[in-house]
Design a protein around this motif. Structure first.
Motif, PDB file in Angstrom:
ATOM      1  N   HIS A   1       0.806  -1.221   0.000  1.00 40.79           N
ATOM      2  CA  HIS A   1       0.000   0.000   0.000  1.00 40.79           C
ATOM      3  C   HIS A   1       0.848   1.284   0.000  1.00 40.79           C
ATOM      4  CE1 HIS A   1      -3.507   2.510   1.152  1.00 40.79           C
ATOM      5  NE2 HIS A   1      -2.619   3.169   1.867  1.00 40.79           N
TER       6      HIS A   1
ATOM      7  N   HIS B   1       1.146   4.295  -3.006  1.00 41.62           N
ATOM      8  CA  HIS B   1       0.881   5.740  -2.926  1.00 41.62           C
ATOM      9  C   HIS B   1       1.808   6.496  -3.889  1.00 41.62           C
ATOM     10  CE1 HIS B   1      -2.200   6.901  -0.106  1.00 41.62           C
ATOM     11  NE2 HIS B   1      -1.790   6.003   0.780  1.00 41.62           N
TER      12      HIS B   1
ATOM     13  N   SER C   1       1.100  10.236   5.029  1.00 39.29           N
ATOM     14  CA  SER C   1      -0.318   9.921   5.165  1.00 39.29           C
ATOM     15  C   SER C   1      -0.687   9.880   6.640  1.00 39.29           C
ATOM     16  CB  SER C   1      -0.596   8.576   4.497  1.00 39.29           C
ATOM     17  OG  SER C   1       0.062   7.551   5.214  1.00 39.29           O
TER      18      SER C   1
ATOM     19  N   GLY D   1       0.307  12.957   9.077  1.00 41.43           N
ATOM     20  CA  GLY D   1      -1.156  13.114   9.005  1.00 41.43           C
ATOM     21  C   GLY D   1      -1.811  12.834  10.354  1.00 41.43           C
ATOM     22  N   GLU D   2      -1.262  11.850  11.075  1.00 43.40           N
ATOM     23  CA  GLU D   2      -1.772  11.501  12.400  1.00 43.40           C
ATOM     24  C   GLU D   2      -1.620  12.697  13.346  1.00 43.40           C
ATOM     25  OE1 GLU D   2       0.538   8.238  13.873  1.00 43.40           O
ATOM     26  OE2 GLU D   2      -0.729   7.934  15.643  1.00 43.40           O
TER      27      GLU D   2
ATOM     28  N   PHE E   1      -1.593  15.864  12.419  1.00 41.57           N
ATOM     29  CA  PHE E   1      -2.647  16.818  12.034  1.00 41.57           C
ATOM     30  C   PHE E   1      -3.972  16.403  12.690  1.00 41.57           C
ATOM     31  CE2 PHE E   1      -1.672  19.991   8.711  1.00 41.57           C
ATOM     32  CZ  PHE E   1      -0.332  19.729   8.527  1.00 41.57           C
ATOM     33  N   ASP E   2      -4.273  15.104  12.638  1.00 42.56           N
ATOM     34  CA  ASP E   2      -5.555  14.631  13.179  1.00 42.56           C
ATOM     35  C   ASP E   2      -5.630  14.836  14.687  1.00 42.56           C
ATOM     36  OD1 ASP E   2      -6.186  13.908  10.608  1.00 42.56           O
ATOM     37  OD2 ASP E   2      -5.567  11.819  10.855  1.00 42.56           O
TER      38      ASP E   2
ATOM     39  N   SER F   1      -8.632  15.568  10.328  1.00 46.73           N
ATOM     40  CA  SER F   1      -8.757  17.033  10.313  1.00 46.73           C
ATOM     41  C   SER F   1      -7.710  17.770   9.477  1.00 46.73           C
ATOM     42  CB  SER F   1      -8.756  17.557  11.756  1.00 46.73           C
ATOM     43  OG  SER F   1      -7.887  16.834  12.568  1.00 46.73           O
ATOM     44  N   GLY F   2      -6.866  17.027   8.741  1.00 40.66           N
ATOM     45  CA  GLY F   2      -5.814  17.679   7.958  1.00 40.66           C
ATOM     46  C   GLY F   2      -6.336  18.747   7.002  1.00 40.66           C
ATOM     47  N   ALA F   3      -7.361  18.401   6.219  1.00 39.03           N
ATOM     48  CA  ALA F   3      -7.864  19.348   5.216  1.00 39.03           C
ATOM     49  C   ALA F   3      -8.496  20.570   5.894  1.00 39.03           C
ATOM     50  CB  ALA F   3      -8.874  18.653   4.314  1.00 39.03           C
TER      51      ALA F   3
ATOM     52  N   GLU G   1      -5.815  22.902   7.163  1.00 37.50           N
ATOM     53  CA  GLU G   1      -5.294  23.701   6.036  1.00 37.50           C
ATOM     54  C   GLU G   1      -6.209  24.892   5.758  1.00 37.50           C
ATOM     55  OE1 GLU G   1      -5.080  21.724   2.210  1.00 37.50           O
ATOM     56  OE2 GLU G   1      -4.038  23.442   1.330  1.00 37.50           O
TER      57      GLU G   1
ATOM     58  N   GLY H   1       0.322  10.457  -0.617  1.00 39.34           N
ATOM     59  CA  GLY H   1      -0.420  10.293   0.636  1.00 39.34           C
ATOM     60  C   GLY H   1      -1.306  11.504   0.881  1.00 39.34           C
TER      61      GLY H   1
ATOM     62  N   VAL I   1      -1.537  13.916   2.997  1.00 40.73           N
ATOM     63  CA  VAL I   1      -0.964  15.230   3.322  1.00 40.73           C
ATOM     64  C   VAL I   1      -0.435  15.930   2.059  1.00 40.73           C
ATOM     65  CG1 VAL I   1       0.696  16.440   4.817  1.00 40.73           C
ATOM     66  CG2 VAL I   1      -0.382  14.346   5.631  1.00 40.73           C
TER      67      VAL I   1
ATOM     68  N   ASN J   1      -2.050  19.084   0.556  1.00 41.19           N
ATOM     69  CA  ASN J   1      -1.966  20.399   1.186  1.00 41.19           C
ATOM     70  C   ASN J   1      -1.230  21.408   0.293  1.00 41.19           C
ATOM     71  OD1 ASN J   1      -0.775  22.533   2.968  1.00 41.19           O
ATOM     72  ND2 ASN J   1      -1.973  21.452   4.488  1.00 41.19           N
TER      73      ASN J   1
ATOM     74  N   CYS K   1      -4.387  11.326  -4.100  1.00 46.14           N
ATOM     75  CA  CYS K   1      -3.583  11.596  -2.893  1.00 46.14           C
ATOM     76  C   CYS K   1      -3.994  10.632  -1.792  1.00 46.14           C
ATOM     77  CB  CYS K   1      -3.827  13.022  -2.388  1.00 46.14           C
ATOM     78  SG  CYS K   1      -2.930  14.276  -3.283  1.00 46.14           S
ATOM     79  N   ALA K   2      -5.296  10.618  -1.488  1.00 45.47           N
ATOM     80  CA  ALA K   2      -5.799   9.759  -0.413  1.00 45.47           C
ATOM     81  C   ALA K   2      -5.947   8.332  -0.952  1.00 45.47           C
ATOM     82  CB  ALA K   2      -7.127  10.308   0.073  1.00 45.47           C
TER      83      ALA K   2
HETATM   84  O1  KG4 Z   1      -3.304   8.686   2.480  1.00 47.15           O
HETATM   85  P1  KG4 Z   1      -4.477   8.855   3.362  1.00 47.15           P
HETATM   86  O2  KG4 Z   1      -5.825   9.088   2.756  1.00 47.15           O
HETATM   87  O3  KG4 Z   1      -4.701   7.634   4.305  1.00 47.15           O
HETATM   88  C1  KG4 Z   1      -3.722   6.877   4.910  1.00 47.15           C
HETATM   89  O4  KG4 Z   1      -3.203   5.942   4.258  1.00 47.15           O
HETATM   90  O5  KG4 Z   1      -3.455   7.231   6.085  1.00 47.15           O
HETATM   91  O6  KG4 Z   1      -4.109  10.075   4.350  1.00 47.15           O
HETATM   92  C2  KG4 Z   1      -5.021  10.549   5.297  1.00 47.15           C
HETATM   93  C3  KG4 Z   1      -4.299  11.593   6.127  1.00 47.15           C
HETATM   94  C4  KG4 Z   1      -5.109  12.056   7.325  1.00 47.15           C
HETATM   95  O7  KG4 Z   1      -4.275  12.072   8.469  1.00 47.15           O
HETATM   96  C5  KG4 Z   1      -5.533  13.478   6.936  1.00 47.15           C
HETATM   97  O8  KG4 Z   1      -5.730  14.353   8.041  1.00 47.15           O
HETATM   98  C6  KG4 Z   1      -4.373  13.924   6.088  1.00 47.15           C
HETATM   99  O9  KG4 Z   1      -4.010  12.760   5.339  1.00 47.15           O
HETATM  100  N1  KG4 Z   1      -4.737  15.017   5.155  1.00 47.15           N
HETATM  101  C7  KG4 Z   1      -4.164  16.240   5.163  1.00 47.15           C
HETATM  102  C8  KG4 Z   1      -4.808  16.987   4.147  1.00 47.15           C
HETATM  103  N2  KG4 Z   1      -5.738  16.181   3.539  1.00 47.15           N
HETATM  104  C9  KG4 Z   1      -5.668  14.968   4.176  1.00 47.15           C
HETATM  105  N3  KG4 Z   1      -3.202  16.772   5.924  1.00 47.15           N
HETATM  106  C10 KG4 Z   1      -2.836  18.047   5.691  1.00 47.15           C
HETATM  107  N4  KG4 Z   1      -3.412  18.821   4.751  1.00 47.15           N
HETATM  108  C11 KG4 Z   1      -4.397  18.344   3.945  1.00 47.15           C
HETATM  109  N5  KG4 Z   1      -4.962  19.125   3.008  1.00 47.15           N
END
Ligand code: KG4
Ligand code: ZN
Length: 351
Positions: free
Chosen positions: A119, A123, A145, A172-173, A175-176, A188-190, A193, A278, A280, A283, A306-307
Motif C-alpha cells: 500500500h 501511494h 499519510s 497526518g496523524e 494533524f488529526d 482534520s488535515g484538510a 489547512e 499520501g 498530506v 496540502n 492523494c488519499a
Molecule cells: O493517504 P491517506 O488518505 O490515508 C492513509 O493511508 O493514512 O491520508 C489521510 C491523512 C489524514 O491524516 C488526513 O488528516 C491527512 O491525510 N490530510 C491532510 C490533508 N488532507 C488529508 N493533511 C494536511 N493537509 C491536507 N490538506
C-alpha cells in the motif's frame, strides 16, 4: 493491458480499473471509493473491526459501480481485464483480509492472476497517474499519510530504500490529533489547512524539530505536545490566535519534512526529482513550500489519487509484473495479508 484493483487497508473501500497503454501511460477507466469516515467519526478514529465489516458490505455494490463507470459488463469481464491486484498490506489486518478474500474470489472466478501490492509503495505510483512522462531514476519519494511518514530513495524500479521514517506519530496523524485538540472532526488535515489560511505563521514561536542533520528520522510528537500546551491557554477555538497557531503548526511540520528531503538529496547523487504522496500531499501550503525550497522536479498526485484509492494499487501492480510471467501470480495464492506491526519489522530490516 488492464488491471482491476481492490484496496481495503484502512477506512476506504476502493476498486479501480486501469489500463497501461503501449507507450507506458496509465488510463484510469474507473476509480471508485466508498469512504467510511462518517462511521468512524463518532469514535474519533478508525475502529478496526467496524472497518472490516464496512468493507464487507461495500465491496459488491462498489464492484458493480466500477464496472458501470468503466462501461464494462460483468459477464464479459474475463475478456476485458488481464489481472486482478489487491493491497496486501500494511494496514488493519481484518480490513485487509476482507479485500484480499474478495480479490481472490474474483481471480478464481475469472481465472486471472492476482498481484499483491504494498500500500505505501502504491501511494508513490498514485502520483504517476495522469503524467505524460514518468520521472527518471534515481528519485526520492515521500509518503505522508495518516499512517506513514516514509522517505524512500528509488534507484531503479521496484527498489524502495527506506532512508527516513517517523519514530512516533505519522505527519497526518499529528494533524488529526492537533485537530482533535480544538474539536475538529477526524480526519482534520484538510480542515486545518482551510483554517490556517486565515492565520499568519510565525515559525520563531515554534519548536525547531530534530535539528540534527545527520539523523534521518522524523518525529512529530514534540510538535503535538507544543500545540496541546498552546491550546490550553486559548479559550476560543475560532479565534485569530488559533488560526495563527494552526498556520505556524502546519508550516513547522512541512519545514521538518523538507529539511530532511534536502539532507537526503545532498547525501545521494543525481536525484532527478521528488514524488510526494499520501493524504498530506494534498496540502497546497506544503506544495508551495516544496516548490520554493527544492531545486529539482516535483511530482504531486492529482487530488483524487492523494488519499487511499485503488487506481494507485493497479499502477503499482503494473510495475510488479514488468519482468514476471503473469503465470507466477496464478492460483494457489500462497501469500497472506500483512498487518501494520509486521510492516514495522520489515521497515527495520529495510533501513
Ligand atoms: O493517504 P491517506 O488518505 O490515508 C492513509 O493511508 O493514512 O491520508 C489521510 C491523512 C489524514 O491524516 C488526513 O488528516 C491527512 O491525510 N490530510 C491532510 C490533508 N488532507 C488529508 N493533511 C494536511 N493537509 C491536507 N490538506
Ligand atoms: Zn494510504
Amino acid at each position: 493491458m488492464r488491471i482491476l484493483a481492490v484496496e481495503s487497508s484502512c477506512d476506504e473501500t476502493a476498486i479501480a480499473i486501469v489500463e497501461k497503454t503501449n507507450s507506458g501511460q496509465f488510463k484510469v477507466l474507473s476509480s471508485q471509493v466508498a469512504s467510511q469516515i462518517e462511521t468512524h467519526q463518532v469514535f474519533g478514529g478508525v475502529v478496526p473491526e467496524v472497518a472490516a465489516r464496512e468493507h464487507y458490505n461495500a465491496l459488491v455494490p462498489l464492484f458493480q459501480n466500477t464496472l458501470e463507470a468503466a462501461g464494462l459488463r460483468e459477464s464479459e469481464l474475463g475478456a476485458e481485464i488481464d489481472a486482478i491486484a489487491v493491497t496486501q498490506g500494511p494496514g488493519l489486518i481484518g480490513a485487509l483480509l476482507v479485500g484480499i478474500s474478495f480479490a481472490k474470489g474474483l481471480a478464481l472466478r475469472f481465472d486471472k492472476p492476482l498481484i499483491p501490492v504494498n500500500h505505501v509503495h502504491a501511494h508513490i505510483h498514485g502520483a504517476f497517474l495522469g503524467l505524460d512522462s514518468l520521472p527518471t531514476y534515481p528519485m526520492l519519494a515521500l509518503v505522508v499519510s495518516g499512517g506513514h511518514t516514509n522517505l524512500y530513495l528509488l534507484k531503479k524500479p521496484k527498489d524502495y530504500l527506506l532512508v527516513a521514517c517517523t519514530i512516533d506519530d505519522a505527519c497526518g496523524e499529528c494533524f488529526d490529533k492537533v485537530g482533535k485538540m480544538i474539536g475538529l472532526d477526524y480526519p482534520s488535515g484538510a480542515r486545518i489547512e482551510q483554517l490556517a489560511k486565515a492565520g499568519t505563521p510565525d515559525l520563531s514561536t515554534m519548536p525547531k524539530l530534530v535539528p540534527v542533520k545527520s539523523r534521518l528520522e522524523f518525529s512529530f510528537s514534540g510538535l503535538k505536545t507544543h500545540m496541546s500546551k498552546k491550546f490550553k491557554a486559548i479559550d476560543d477555538p475560532n479565534s485569530q490566535e488559533t488560526f495563527d497557531l494552526l498556520a505556524s503548526f502546519q508550516e513547522t511540520a512541512f519545514d521538518l519534512l523538507l529539511r530532511k528531503v534536502v539532507a537526503v538529496a545532498e547525501k545521494y547523487d543525481n536525484i532527478s526529482g521528488l514524488v510526494v504522496a499520501g493524504g498530506v500531499a494534498a496540502n497546497k501550503t506544503f506544495q508551495r513550500m516544496a516548490d520554493e525550497r527544492l531545486d529539482f522536479s516535483l511530482y504531486f498526485p492529482k487530488l483524487a489519487f492523494c488519499a487511499d484509492n485503488a487506481a494507485m494499487i493497479a499502477a503499482n501492480a503494473f510495475e510488479e509484473i514488468d519482468d514476471h510471467n503473469l503465470e507466477v501470480f496464478k492460483a494457489p495464492f500462497d501469500w497472506d495479508g500483512y498487518p501494520r506491526y509486521e510492516f514495522a519489522k520489515y521497515l527495520r530490516r529495510d533501513r
